[in-house]
Design a protein around this motif. Structure first.
Motif, mmCIF file in Angstrom:
data_model
loop_
_atom_site.group_PDB
_atom_site.id
_atom_site.type_symbol
_atom_site.label_atom_id
_atom_site.label_comp_id
_atom_site.label_asym_id
_atom_site.label_seq_id
_atom_site.Cartn_x
_atom_site.Cartn_y
_atom_site.Cartn_z
ATOM 1 N N ALA A 70 22.764 9.306 6.337
ATOM 2 C CA ALA A 70 22.474 8.177 5.446
ATOM 3 C C ALA A 70 21.173 8.414 4.691
ATOM 4 C CB ALA A 70 22.393 6.888 6.254
ATOM 5 N N GLY A 71 20.180 8.971 5.372
ATOM 6 C CA GLY A 71 18.905 9.233 4.714
ATOM 7 C C GLY A 71 19.048 10.236 3.582
ATOM 8 N N ILE A 72 19.878 11.247 3.799
ATOM 9 C CA ILE A 72 20.125 12.233 2.739
ATOM 10 C C ILE A 72 20.750 11.536 1.538
ATOM 11 C CG2 ILE A 72 21.561 14.208 2.120
ATOM 12 C CD1 ILE A 72 19.484 15.195 3.881
ATOM 13 N N SER A 73 21.716 10.658 1.812
ATOM 14 C CA SER A 73 22.372 9.935 0.726
ATOM 15 C C SER A 73 21.354 9.109 -0.053
ATOM 16 C CB SER A 73 23.465 9.037 1.307
ATOM 17 O OG SER A 73 23.949 8.160 0.342
ATOM 18 N N GLY A 74 20.488 8.391 0.676
ATOM 19 C CA GLY A 74 19.469 7.588 0.006
ATOM 20 C C GLY A 74 18.517 8.446 -0.795
ATOM 21 N N GLY A 75 18.125 9.581 -0.217
ATOM 22 C CA GLY A 75 17.208 10.472 -0.919
ATOM 23 C C GLY A 75 17.790 10.957 -2.232
ATOM 24 N N ILE A 76 19.043 11.396 -2.191
ATOM 25 C CA ILE A 76 19.678 11.874 -3.428
ATOM 26 C C ILE A 76 19.732 10.729 -4.450
ATOM 27 C CG2 ILE A 76 21.794 12.786 -4.435
ATOM 28 C CD1 ILE A 76 22.335 14.200 -1.808
ATOM 29 N N ALA A 77 20.096 9.542 -3.968
ATOM 30 C CA ALA A 77 20.202 8.401 -4.888
ATOM 31 C C ALA A 77 18.862 8.126 -5.561
ATOM 32 C CB ALA A 77 20.682 7.160 -4.130
ATOM 33 N N ALA A 78 17.768 8.215 -4.807
ATOM 34 C CA ALA A 78 16.459 7.936 -5.387
ATOM 35 C C ALA A 78 16.175 8.877 -6.552
ATOM 36 C CB ALA A 78 15.372 8.074 -4.317
ATOM 37 N N HIS A 79 16.486 10.164 -6.371
ATOM 38 C CA HIS A 79 16.188 11.120 -7.444
ATOM 39 C C HIS A 79 17.166 10.983 -8.597
ATOM 40 C CE1 HIS A 79 13.044 13.085 -5.168
ATOM 41 N NE2 HIS A 79 13.808 12.898 -4.110
ATOM 42 N N LEU A 80 18.336 10.471 -8.279
ATOM 43 C CA LEU A 80 19.328 10.246 -9.328
ATOM 44 C C LEU A 80 18.927 9.061 -10.205
ATOM 45 C CD1 LEU A 80 21.963 11.705 -9.712
ATOM 46 C CD2 LEU A 80 23.103 9.921 -8.399
ATOM 47 N N TYR A 81 18.434 7.997 -9.570
ATOM 48 C CA TYR A 81 18.131 6.761 -10.312
ATOM 49 C C TYR A 81 16.755 6.814 -10.968
ATOM 50 C CZ TYR A 81 21.881 4.749 -7.439
ATOM 51 O OH TYR A 81 23.068 4.486 -6.817
ATOM 52 N N SER A 82 15.850 7.596 -10.434
ATOM 53 C CA SER A 82 14.457 7.706 -10.897
ATOM 54 C C SER A 82 13.638 6.449 -10.641
ATOM 55 C CB SER A 82 14.370 8.065 -12.388
ATOM 56 O OG SER A 82 14.488 6.912 -13.196
ATOM 57 N N TYR A 83 14.303 5.331 -10.305
ATOM 58 C CA TYR A 83 13.565 4.105 -9.995
ATOM 59 C C TYR A 83 14.241 3.401 -8.823
ATOM 60 C CZ TYR A 83 11.849 -0.682 -10.314
ATOM 61 O OH TYR A 83 11.297 -1.904 -10.011
ATOM 62 N N ILE A 84 13.468 3.021 -7.815
ATOM 63 C CA ILE A 84 14.038 2.240 -6.722
ATOM 64 C C ILE A 84 13.083 1.097 -6.394
ATOM 65 C CG2 ILE A 84 15.407 4.029 -5.584
ATOM 66 C CD1 ILE A 84 13.056 4.520 -3.705
ATOM 67 N N ASN A 85 13.619 -0.004 -5.932
ATOM 68 C CA ASN A 85 12.766 -1.047 -5.351
ATOM 69 C C ASN A 85 13.484 -1.644 -4.147
ATOM 70 O OD1 ASN A 85 14.616 -2.913 -6.298
ATOM 71 N ND2 ASN A 85 13.323 -3.667 -7.940
ATOM 72 N N HIS A 86 12.931 -2.708 -3.609
ATOM 73 C CA HIS A 86 13.473 -3.216 -2.345
ATOM 74 C C HIS A 86 14.884 -3.768 -2.501
ATOM 75 C CE1 HIS A 86 12.004 -6.771 -4.378
ATOM 76 N NE2 HIS A 86 12.755 -7.490 -3.580
ATOM 77 N N GLU A 87 15.336 -3.984 -3.732
ATOM 78 C CA GLU A 87 16.676 -4.538 -3.918
ATOM 79 C C GLU A 87 17.732 -3.466 -4.163
ATOM 80 O OE1 GLU A 87 15.749 -7.157 -7.092
ATOM 81 O OE2 GLU A 87 15.769 -8.922 -5.801
ATOM 82 N N THR A 88 17.292 -2.214 -4.329
ATOM 83 C CA THR A 88 18.266 -1.166 -4.656
ATOM 84 C C THR A 88 19.286 -1.006 -3.527
ATOM 85 O OG1 THR A 88 16.504 -0.059 -5.854
ATOM 86 C CG2 THR A 88 18.479 1.218 -5.415
ATOM 87 N N PHE A 89 18.815 -1.123 -2.294
ATOM 88 C CA PHE A 89 19.714 -0.919 -1.147
ATOM 89 C C PHE A 89 19.781 -2.237 -0.375
ATOM 90 C CE2 PHE A 89 17.360 2.933 -2.131
ATOM 91 C CZ PHE A 89 18.395 3.752 -2.514
ATOM 92 N N ASN A 90 20.725 -3.091 -0.704
ATOM 93 C CA ASN A 90 20.711 -4.450 -0.166
ATOM 94 C C ASN A 90 21.861 -4.701 0.803
ATOM 95 O OD1 ASN A 90 22.821 -4.454 -1.916
ATOM 96 N ND2 ASN A 90 21.862 -5.767 -3.434
ATOM 97 N N GLY B 133 0.817 -1.207 0.000
ATOM 98 C CA GLY B 133 0.000 0.000 0.000
ATOM 99 C C GLY B 133 0.852 1.259 0.000
ATOM 100 N N VAL B 134 1.995 1.212 0.642
ATOM 101 C CA VAL B 134 2.825 2.403 0.744
ATOM 102 C C VAL B 134 3.999 2.349 -0.225
ATOM 103 C CG1 VAL B 134 4.360 3.681 2.278
ATOM 104 C CG2 VAL B 134 2.161 2.850 3.116
ATOM 105 N N THR B 135 4.681 1.219 -0.253
ATOM 106 C CA THR B 135 5.952 1.169 -0.981
ATOM 107 C C THR B 135 5.813 0.630 -2.402
ATOM 108 O OG1 THR B 135 6.374 -1.059 -0.224
ATOM 109 C CG2 THR B 135 7.154 0.704 1.179
ATOM 110 N N ARG B 136 4.615 0.242 -2.783
ATOM 111 C CA ARG B 136 4.343 -0.353 -4.096
ATOM 112 C C ARG B 136 5.025 -1.701 -4.276
ATOM 113 N NH1 ARG B 136 4.510 5.201 -7.754
ATOM 114 N NH2 ARG B 136 3.578 6.483 -6.132
ATOM 115 N N GLY B 137 5.449 -2.304 -3.194
ATOM 116 C CA GLY B 137 5.937 -3.686 -3.188
ATOM 117 C C GLY B 137 7.010 -3.975 -4.222
ATOM 118 N N PRO B 138 6.953 -5.162 -4.832
ATOM 119 C CA PRO B 138 8.011 -5.572 -5.739
ATOM 120 C C PRO B 138 8.084 -4.737 -7.010
ATOM 121 C CG PRO B 138 6.208 -7.159 -5.762
ATOM 122 C CD PRO B 138 5.935 -6.212 -4.641
ATOM 123 N N ILE B 139 7.011 -4.046 -7.358
ATOM 124 C CA ILE B 139 7.025 -3.236 -8.585
ATOM 125 C C ILE B 139 7.992 -2.069 -8.435
ATOM 126 C CG2 ILE B 139 5.572 -1.856 -10.140
ATOM 127 C CD1 ILE B 139 4.723 -4.704 -10.181
ATOM 128 N N GLY B 140 8.162 -1.592 -7.211
ATOM 129 C CA GLY B 140 9.087 -0.497 -6.971
ATOM 130 C C GLY B 140 8.475 0.848 -7.338
#
Lengths: 607, 385
Positions: free
Chosen positions: A521-541, A435-442
Motif C-alpha cells: 500500500a505504501g508503494i502505491s501511495g508513493g507512486i500516486a504522490a509523484h504522479l499527482y505532484s500535490y497531496i494533502n490530507h484529503e487525497t487519501f480519504n 511542522g512535518v506535513t505542512r498541514g492543510p496547505i498540503g
C-alpha cells in the motif's frame, strides 16, 4: 471554571444529537450483528422528507414526526426485504457490503431529487432559550434528548418485556436455535429494521431543524459518529449507545477546550481506539455477556475459487503489457494506471482482510503514510524518487503495523471499526502536524516519477512502471500464499483457537501480514504522490478505504487475481458510466448491490 | 447538462477515445461543430453543490455569447466531466481531455487536491488548465499552462482586514477559518494585514469542512474576549457559526469573507446573520453594467433566483474563456498565448480583467462593503451596528 461548565453542557448537547443515530445502529447490531452503513442515509432521507413536510406541506410538528417516522420505516423495511434478506445465508460480510451499496444508492437518489444545494429546515418549536451557565439551551435540545432517551427506554422495555422483544433477543443470541423454537426470524428482523429506520429518519429531521440546515453530505458523518458512539457504549447495547454518545460529545468538547477546534475529531477517534483496546465489548458490556463474535470462523466463508488456467493468465498479462503499443487512447491508459495503483492497495487489503481475516476499513491511511514519506523524502532530502517510493513502502509497513498492533486482539467487526478509527486518526494527524506535513496547505511540487535518472512522464512509461510494480507485488503475494506462511495465515483466519493450539503465534503472523500489506500500500501511495505532484490530507480519504474493501470483496477475499480484476472493474465502471453524468454513482451503487446479491463470494471466489 | 446534444457528445468522445491518438488536432476544426471546452468538476460527492452552481453561471454566459453571434460565428460549448473532486478521477479526466482533439482548453477542478493532481498532465499535454476557483498559492506554479482568475487571497484578505479594523473599528479579533488550503492561506493573509492595521488577533480556530457543531469553539472564542468575529467560511458553515454564536449569546460584530455571499447564507442563517458584515466583489445595486447584466440575466434564466459568488466566478470564467478563444482560435498553444494578450475583459469580479503574465493571475478585484439588513445584502452606510 465557568468555562468548563459550558464545555460540559455543550458536550452533552452534541452527544445528545449523536445518540439519536447511535441508538438505531445499536438496535440493528444487537439483532443482526451488522453495522448498518445505510443508517446515515436513512437519516438523510428522513431530513429531506421532513423538509418536504415542513416547507411544502406546512405540517405541524407532531404530524411531521409521524410522517417522517412512517416514511423512513418503509424505507427500512424495503432495505431489509430486498437488500439484506436475500443475503442471510451467504457470507457474513455480504450484508455489510450491501449496506454500503444501499447507502450509495439512497444518497444519490436524494441528491438527484433535491439537488446538492443545502436547504434550510426551520424549527417548528418556539424560539425561547433557557440560560444555563454561559450558554443557552432551547426546546429543541429538550425534544432531542426526550426522543433519544425515550426511544432507548422504550426499546429497553420492548426487548425485555414483550414477546416480540424476546424473539429479537433470542434471534440475536442464536439465530438457528431461535428458528427451531418457532421464532419467525424474518419478522423479527423486519420489526428491528422498521424501528431503527423510523428512529434514524426522525433523528435526521430533528438534527436538520437543530442546525436549520440539511444537505446531502450529512449522511457519512452521521454514520461515522454514530458508529463511534455505539461501539464506545458497547455494540448492540441500546442504553450503552446513549451513554457512549454523551461520552463522545464530552470528549470532543473537552478536546476542543484543551487543544483547539481542529483537534476535535482526533479525540473522538482516539476515544474509540482506547475503548476498543481496553474493553472491546464496550464500556457497558456485562461480564457474562457472550462475545459478540463467534469463537471460530469470522466473516469469511470458504468458497471454491475459480481456477484460471495459467495460459489464460499469461495471455491477459501479455495483452496488458503490450497495450500501450496498440492504438488505445491515453485516457484508457490513465484509467488503467489508476487501476494498477488501486490494485496494489487491493493486494495489500486482500492479504490482511482476506487471507488473515483482519477486515480493515482504514487502509487509505497506509497510502497516505507512503505518499507523504515518499514526497517529503524526495522534496526535503532530495532522495531519488525510486528510493523515496521504497522508503514510503517501508515506512508504511512499519508505522502501519505499529498503529494497528494494539487491535490485534480484536475480532470481526471490531477490527474493522478500529482500523476505521486509525485511518481517521492518521488523516487528522496529517492535518494538524504542520511542522512535518505542512498541514492543510498540503505538499506541492513533488517531483515526477523517475528511475535511474530518467524521468517517467509520458503516460505510456507511467503505465508500464505501475503495471510492472503491481505484477511483481502480485507474484510475490501469490508465492507467499502458496508457502507455509500463507497456510498459517489462513489457519488463523479460519480458526484462531485451533491455530493457536497448533503453536502459531497470532500476533506475530498478523504483524507479518500487515508488514507485507503495508509495504504494497505504501508503494502505491508513493507512486500516486509523484504522479499527482500535490497531496494533502484529503487525497487519501475514507471513501478510498471503502472503495478498496469493495474491490477486495468483489474480487474474492484473499484472491490475488481477484484483487486486480476487482480494481480494474471498480476503476473502470465509473469511467464507463460517465455517459450517465449525474446518474453514474447511482448506477455504480446498483451494480455493486447486484454483485453482492448474486456473487457474494466475489467474482473469483475466496482462497 | 451541457448545451450540446448528449448523443453527439457520447459518439464524439467514443470516437476520440478509440482514434484520439492517431487523429491530428485540426481534424475537428470544421466550422459547423461547436468549439468545445472541457470542464472538470464535482457533480456528485461532497462538493456537488459547487459543480451545480458552476453550470448555472456557464450556461448563462454561453446564452449571452451565442446571442452575440458566438465565437466568430461558431458556437461555444462545454463538456462537463464529474470528478467528485477526487484526484484519481480528475487525472483520468485530464488525460481524456488532453487526448480529445476537440477540447481547446479546460476549466476547473474545484478543490486544490483534484486540480493540482491533474496539473502535470495538462502541462505536459499542452492544454490550458484554467482554474477559476483555485486560490492555492501554488496552483499557477504548476506550469505555464495553468492560469487562474480566482481572487488571490493576498488581494482579498487585506480588504477584509481593512473593513473590519479601519472601517468598523474592531481592535481585538477572533478568526474562525475552514482548515483547508484556502482557509489557512486566507487566515494567514488576514492576520498579517489586521496586525498591520493595528488590531490584535486574540484567537484563531480552524475547523474541518464537515463540522456542524461550533458551541465549544465559541466558548473558546468568548474566553478570548474579542470585540469582533472574523469568518473565513463558505456560506453553509458561515451560517451555522453565526447562528450558534448568537444562540450562545455572543453579540460581537461578525465580519465574513466574500465566499459567504449567497442567498443561501441568508436562508440558512435566518435572523442570526442580520448585521453580519462582508466584503464582496459585487452586489445587486452595483451600477456597473456587467453586474446589472449578470444579475438581470441570471434572475430571468433561473426563475428569480439570486446569483451567488460561485455563480459569478463561473460566469466570469466562461466569458473570459470566450474572449481567449476569440484571440487564440482553436489551437491549444495559441490559446495559452492568448492569456498574455487578452485585455480588459468585462468581469463581474474584477470590473475589467487582465492577466498578470508573471503570476498568471488577475489582480485588482473589485471591493464592496456589505452588511445584512432586514434579510437582504445591502451596501454598508457607515453606520455602526
Amino acid at each position: 471554571m465557568s468555562s468548563w461548565l459550558d464545555y460540559t453542557i455543550n458536550g452533552l448537547i452534541v452527544g445528545n444529537v449523536y445518540a439519536l443515530v447511535a441508538v438505531g445502529l445499536a438496535l440493528i447490531f444487537g439483532v443482526s450483528r451488522l453495522i448498518n452503513f445505510a443508517q446515515g442515509s436513512i437519516y438523510l432521507v428522513g431530513a429531506y422528507i421532513g423538509w418536504v413536510a415542513v416547507v411544502q406541506l406546512h405540517t405541524p410538528l407532531p404530524l411531521t414526526i409521524i410522517v417522517v417516522a412512517v416514511a423512513a420505516a418503509l424505507v427500512g423495511l424495503i432495505i431489509e426485504r430486498f437488500g439484506l434478506r436475500p443475503l442471510q445465508n451467504s457470507v457474513r460480510i455480504a450484508p455489510l457490503l450491501a449496506t454500503i451499496g444501499i447507502s450509495f444508492v439512497l444518497d444519490q437518489l436524494v441528491m438527484l431529487t433535491f439537488s446538492p444545494n443545502p436547504r434550510a429546515l426551520p424549527s417548528q418549536l418556539p424560539d425561547v432559550r433557557f440560560q444555563i451557565g454561559g450558554g443557552t439551551i432551547e426546546p429543541l435540545d429538550l425534544l432531542i434528548a426526550g426522543v433519544g432517551l425515550t426511544s432507548a427506554l422504550l426499546l429497553f422495555v420492548f426487548l425485555r418485556y414483550t414477546k416480540l422483544g424476546w424473539a429479537v433477543r433470542a434471534t440475536a443470541q442464536d439465530r438457528d436455535a431461535a428458528m427451531q423454537m418457532g421464532v419467525d426470524v424474518n419478522r423479527v428482523n423486519q420489526a428491528v429494521f422498521g424501528i431503527a429506520a423510523a428512529l434514524g429518519g426522525v433523528s435526521g429531521l430533528l438534527v436538520g431543524m437543530y442546525y436549520n440546515q440539511i444537505d446531502t453530505a450529512m449522511s457519512l458523518q452521521a454514520t461515522l459518529k454514530g458508529v463511534v458512539a455505539e461501539v464506545v457504549g458497547g455494540a448492540g447495547n441500546v442504553p450503552g449507545a446513549v451513554i457512549g454518545s454523551l461520552l463522545l460529545g464530552l470528549v470532543e468538547s473537552y478536546g476542543v477546550a484543551a487543544f483547539g477546534t481542529s483537534y476535535r475529531n482526533l479525540f473522538a477517534f482516539l476515544l474509540l481506539v482506547v475503548v476498543l483496546v481496553l474493553r472491546p465489548n464496550g464500556l457497558f458490556a456485562s461480564a457474562r455477556q457472550a462475545p459478540p463474535e463467534p469463537l471460530t470462523g469470522t466473516f469469511i466463508a470458504p468458497s471454491r475459487p475459480v481456477r484460471i488456467p495459467r495460459w489464460a493468465l499469461l495471455v491477459v498479462l501479455g495483452v496488458f503489457a503490450i497495450l500501450p503499443l496498440l492504438p488505445v487512447s491515453l485516457y484508457v491508459l490513465q484509467t488503467l494506471i489508476n487501476a494498477w495503483l488501486l490494485g496494489m492497495l487491493a493486494l495489500s487489503l486482500t492479504l490482511v482482510a482476506g487471507t488473515i481475516g483482519q477486515v480493515s476499513l482504514g487502509h487509505a491511511a497506509l497510502l497516505a503514510i507512503g505518499a507523504y514519506t515518499s514526497a517529503l523524502l524526495s522534496l526535503t532530502f532530495s532522495v531519488p524518487v525510486g528510493f523515496a517510493i521504497i522508503g514510503g513502502g517501508l515506512m508504511s509497513a512499519a508505522l502501519g503495523t505499529a498503529l494497528i498492533s494494539p487491535s490485534f486482539r480484536l475480532r470481526g467487526h471490531y477490527v474493522s471499526i478500529a482500523t476505521l478509527a486509525i485511518g481517521e486518526i492518521v488523516s487528522l494527524v496529517i492535518l494538524n502536524w504542520e511542522g512535518v506535513t505542512r498541514g492543510p496547505i498540503g505538499v506541492s511540487g513533488i517531483p515526477p516519477l523517475s528511475l535511474f535518472g530518467y524521468e517517467l512522464i509520458s503516460p505510456t512509461s507511467i503505465y508500464w512502471f505501475s503495471f510492472v510494480v503491481m505484477v511483481v507485488l502480485a507474484l510475490l503475494q501469490a508465492r507467499l500464499l502458496g508457502s507455509h506462511l500463507g497456510r498459517s495465515f489462513r489457519a488463523i483466519r479460519d480458526d484462531d483457537v485451533a491455530a493457536r493450539a497448533y503453536g502459531l503465534s497470532l500476533n506475530r503472523y498478523k504483524s507479518l501480514a500487515f508488514i507485507f500489506g503495508g509495504f504494497a500500500a505504501g508503494i502505491s501511495g508513493g507512486i500516486a504522490a509523484h504522479l499527482y505532484s500535490y497531496i494533502n490530507h484529503e487525497t487519501f480519504n475514507t471513501q478510498q478505504s471503502i472503495l478498496a474493501l469493495t474491490v477486495v470483496i468483489l474480487g474474492g477475499l484473499g484472491n490475488v487475481v481477484g484483487a486486480v480484476v476487482g480494481s480494474v472493474a471498480l476503476v473502470g465502471l465509473p469511467e464507463v458510466f460517465r455517459i450517465a453524468a449525474e446518474y453514474r454513482i447511482l448506477i455504480y451503487g446498483i451494480v455493486l448491490l447486484l454483485l453482492v446479491r448474486f456473487r457474494p463470494q466475489g467474482l473469483l471466489g475466496t482462497i | 447538462m451541457s448545451n450540446i446534444d448528449r448523443r453527439t457528445l457520447v459518439k464524439g468522445s467514443l470516437a476520440a477515445m478509440t482514434a484520439g491518438a492517431a487523429m491530428s488536432r485540426g481534424a475537428f476544426a470544421q466550422s459547423s461543430e461547436p468549439i468545445l471546452l472541457g470542464v472538470s468538476g464535482p457533480l456528485t460527492g461532497p462538493n456537488a453543490q459547487y459543480g451545480t452552481q458552476w453550470k448555472q453561471g456557464f450556461d448563462l454566459a454561453l446564452d449571452e455569447i451565442l446571442a452575440a453571434g458566438g465565437i466568430n460565428g461558431r458556437k461555444l460549448a462545454y463538456s462537463f466531466e464529474d470528478s467528485q473532486s477526487d484526484p484519481r478521477q480528475s487525472v483520468a479526466i485530464a488525460q481524456k481531455f488532453v487526448s480529445d482533439p476537440r477540447i481547446v482548453m479546460e476549466l476547473g477542478d474545484f478543490s486544490s487536491t483534484a486540480s493540482m493532481a491533474a496539473s502535470p498532465i495538462y502541462q505536459r499535454g499542452g492544454l490550458v488548465q484554467f482554474g477559476f476557483t483555485n486560490s492555492h498559492p501554488d496552483f499557477t506554479k504548476g506550469g505555464d499552462f495553468m492560469w487562474s482568475t480566482s481572487v488571490s487571497q493576498a488581494d482579498e484578505q487585506p480588504l477584509l482586514a481593512q473593513y473590519a479594523v479601519r472601517r468598523l473599528g474592531l481592535k481585538k479579533l477572533a478568526v474562525l477559518h475552514l482548515n483547508t488550503d484556502w482557509g489557512r492561506t486566507s487566515r494567514d493573509y488576514f492576520v498579517k494585514a489586521a496586525k498591520e492595521y493595528g488590531a490584535e488577533v486574540a484567537v484563531t480556530e480552524g475547523y474541518i469542512a464537515e463540522e456542524r457543531d461550533f458551541r465549544s469553539t465559541l466558548v473558546r472564542v468568548r474566553d478570548a474576549n474579542p470585540d469582533g468575529l472574523i469568518l473565513v467560511s463558505y456560506y453553509s458553515d458561515g451560517a451555522l457559526i453565526a447562528r450558534q454564536a448568537r444562540q450562545v449569546g455572543l453579540k460581537q460584530t461578525i465580519c465574513a469573507a466574500s465566499s459567504v455571499y449567497s442567498p443561501k447564507f441568508l436562508e440558512l442563517g435566518g435572523d442570526a446573520v442580520e448585521e453580519v458584515h462582508l466584503g464582496t466583489r459585487y452586489f445587486p445595486e452595483d451600477p456597473r453594467p456587467e453586474v446589472q447584466k449578470f444579475i438581470a440575466g441570471f434572475k430571468k434564466k433561473y426563475n428569480g433566483q439570486e446569483p451567488d459568488a460561485f455563480n459569478a466566478y463561473s460566469y466570469d470564467a466562461m466569458n473570459m474563456a470566450a474572449a481567449i478563444v476569440k484571440i487564440g482560435g482553436t489551437d491549444r498553444r495559441a490559446i495559452r498565448d492568448a492569456f498574455t494578450k487578452v485585455k480588459d475583459v468585462p468581469s463581474v469580479i474584477f470590473g475589467k480583467a487582465t492577466f498578470d503574465v508573471e503570476s498568471r493571475r488577475v489582480k485588482g478585484a473589485m471591493n464592496a462593503e456589505l452588511v445584512v439588513r432586514k434579510g437582504q445584502f445591502a451596501l454598508w452606510d457607515g453606520k455602526p451596528t
